[in-house]
Design an enzyme around this catalytic site. Structure first.
Site, short mmCIF file in Angstrom:
data_model
loop_
_atom_site.label_atom_id
_atom_site.label_comp_id
_atom_site.label_asym_id
_atom_site.label_seq_id
_atom_site.Cartn_x
_atom_site.Cartn_y
_atom_site.Cartn_z
N GLN A 39 34.27 39.04 53.10
CA GLN A 39 33.24 39.05 52.06
C GLN A 39 32.22 40.14 52.34
O GLN A 39 31.74 40.30 53.47
CB GLN A 39 32.52 37.70 51.98
CG GLN A 39 31.58 37.64 50.79
CD GLN A 39 30.79 36.34 50.72
OE1 GLN A 39 29.87 36.13 51.48
NE2 GLN A 39 31.16 35.47 49.78
N GLY A 67 32.59 24.32 52.50
CA GLY A 67 31.74 25.01 53.45
C GLY A 67 31.09 24.07 54.44
O GLY A 67 31.64 23.76 55.50
N ARG A 68 29.91 23.56 54.09
CA ARG A 68 29.12 22.78 55.05
C ARG A 68 29.85 21.54 55.54
O ARG A 68 29.64 21.11 56.68
CB ARG A 68 27.78 22.40 54.41
CG ARG A 68 26.84 23.60 54.22
CD ARG A 68 25.60 23.21 53.43
NE ARG A 68 25.94 22.79 52.08
CZ ARG A 68 25.15 22.05 51.29
NH1 ARG A 68 23.98 21.64 51.75
NH2 ARG A 68 25.53 21.73 50.07
N CYS A 125 24.99 33.96 47.34
CA CYS A 125 24.05 33.57 48.39
C CYS A 125 22.64 33.43 47.82
O CYS A 125 22.13 34.36 47.18
CB CYS A 125 24.06 34.60 49.52
SG CYS A 125 22.91 34.20 50.85
N LYS A 146 32.41 35.57 44.34
CA LYS A 146 31.78 34.26 44.50
C LYS A 146 30.40 34.30 43.86
O LYS A 146 29.59 35.19 44.15
CB LYS A 146 31.67 33.87 45.97
CG LYS A 146 31.21 32.43 46.21
CD LYS A 146 31.31 32.07 47.69
CE LYS A 146 31.09 30.57 47.89
NZ LYS A 146 29.69 30.16 47.75
N ASN A 174 33.32 24.94 44.16
CA ASN A 174 32.62 24.88 45.44
C ASN A 174 31.33 24.09 45.26
O ASN A 174 30.69 24.16 44.22
CB ASN A 174 32.33 26.31 45.93
CG ASN A 174 31.46 26.38 47.15
OD1 ASN A 174 30.43 27.04 47.15
ND2 ASN A 174 31.84 25.71 48.23
N GLY A 175 30.97 23.33 46.29
CA GLY A 175 29.71 22.61 46.28
C GLY A 175 29.88 21.11 46.42
O GLY A 175 30.46 20.46 45.55
N ASP A 176 29.40 20.57 47.54
CA ASP A 176 29.37 19.12 47.78
C ASP A 176 30.75 18.48 47.80
O ASP A 176 30.89 17.29 47.47
CB ASP A 176 28.49 18.41 46.74
CG ASP A 176 27.03 18.79 46.83
OD1 ASP A 176 26.67 19.52 47.78
OD2 ASP A 176 26.25 18.38 45.95
#
EC number: 1.3.1.-
Length: 321
Positions: free
Chosen positions: A70, A224-225, A100, A139, A200-202
């Site tokens: 990236q 991710g997280r 970001c 992204k 993406n996300g949660d």
């Protein structure tokens, strides 16, 4: 799912996370079932390429899977140059960061700040796509603020510019990581473009993964997280998507093996003088479930020697034997 000429082995992708998705972490996520892993964000500014941090991030050989790098920046010429240099260094896919939300990145008009300027977005995308002979992906977030969600417009622009796949995080720039991700915007994008869409996300567990795929119609998921300290989440999710059944919790002995292997790889990759510092946050994430009182983590974070870190982990897990 395909990205250009590359066939992914499944629909689960490890997200790029600055300071986290280095080569040791990417390798571990791939071994634990990720179909693709994306590198930490690389600045397109050539003035920073000579730093130790950047030199390590530009090492793309000797890792499994499809090497995806990236890049981030706001100057179309610099972005094109960064793409070329990373491809020359072994990158097989170039991903462009326009998602970001960090102030440090957005102050330079990079990351999700770019979503306010579709003309600049277009210039960057065309420049990068024309600069390299590998697939280019993008992204983004759903927009720059809840009242300014323009991801459908950006997605259509991206498709027209030759982007091969698009990842959408279900929050705006203004939302940072607050509140819950929303998937209506991702679903709307999927209905408007024909390139692969990655949600993406949660996405924190197998049930959520299945629900997001079903609701959005996305072609793949980016995690991710939720993979921090739990890289086996990819294996758990893939098993559930394949069978509808949940895997049993990972045995403690396997957690120990993965953690100690990860720490050793960090020591080797960064050198023992720096690797022990990098290892601290990863150990903290791994042990959140097992050391809720924080006492061991506080003790571990005071250690300033790589070998002593490994000895401390051995002693910690012996207490559970």
């Amino acid at each position: 799912m395909r990205i250009g000429q590359y066939q992914l082995r499944n629909r689960l992708i490890a997200a790029p996370m600055a300071g986290i998705t280095d080569r040791p972490f990417r390798t571990l996520c791939y071994e634990m079932g990720a179909g693709l892993t994306v590198s930490e964000m690389m600045s397109s500014n050539p003035q920073v390429w000579e730093s130790d941090k950047s030199r390590l991030r530009m090492v793309h050989v000797d890792e499994p899977g499809i090497r995806t790098v990236q890049i981030a920046g706001s100057d179309p010429v610099e972005m094109a140059d960064a793409a070329r240099i990373n491809v020359e260094s072994g990158a097989q896919i170039i991903d462009i960061n326009m998602g970001c939300p960090a102030k440090k990145v957005n102050r330079k008009l990079a990351g999700s700040a770019l979503l306010q300027y579709p003309d600049l977005v277009k210039s960057i995308l065309i420049g990068v796509v024309n600069a390299v002979d590998v697939p280019v992906t993008l992204k983004i977030r759903t927009g720059w603020a809840p009242e300014h969600r323009n991801c459908v417009e950006i997605a259509q622009l991206a498709e027209d510019c030759g982007i091969q796949a698009l990842t959408i995080h279900g929050r705006t720039r203004a939302c940072l990581f607050n509140g819950e991700a929303e998937y209506d915007s991702i679903r709307a994008v999927k209905q408007k473009v024909s390139i692969p869409i990655i949600a993406n996300g949660d996405i924190t567990n197998p049930h959520k993964a299945r629900a997001v795929l079903d609701y959005t119609g996305a072609d793949a998921l980016m995690i991710g997280r939720a993979a921090q300290g739990r890289p086996w989440i990819f294996r758990e999710i893939q098993h559930y998507l394949d069978t509808g059944e949940l895997l049993p919790p990972l045995p403690l002995a396997e957690v120990k093996r993965l953690l100690c292997t990860h720490v050793r790889e960090l020591h080797d990759f960064y050198g023992q003088a720096k690797g022990y510092r990098i290892a601290r946050k990863h150990v903290s994430w791994y042990l959140q479930e097992h050391a809720p009182d924080d006492q061991f983590r506080r003790t571990f974070n005071a250690i300033e020697d790589a070998s002593e870190q490994l000895e401390a982990l051995e002693a910690y897990f012996e207490n559970f034997a």
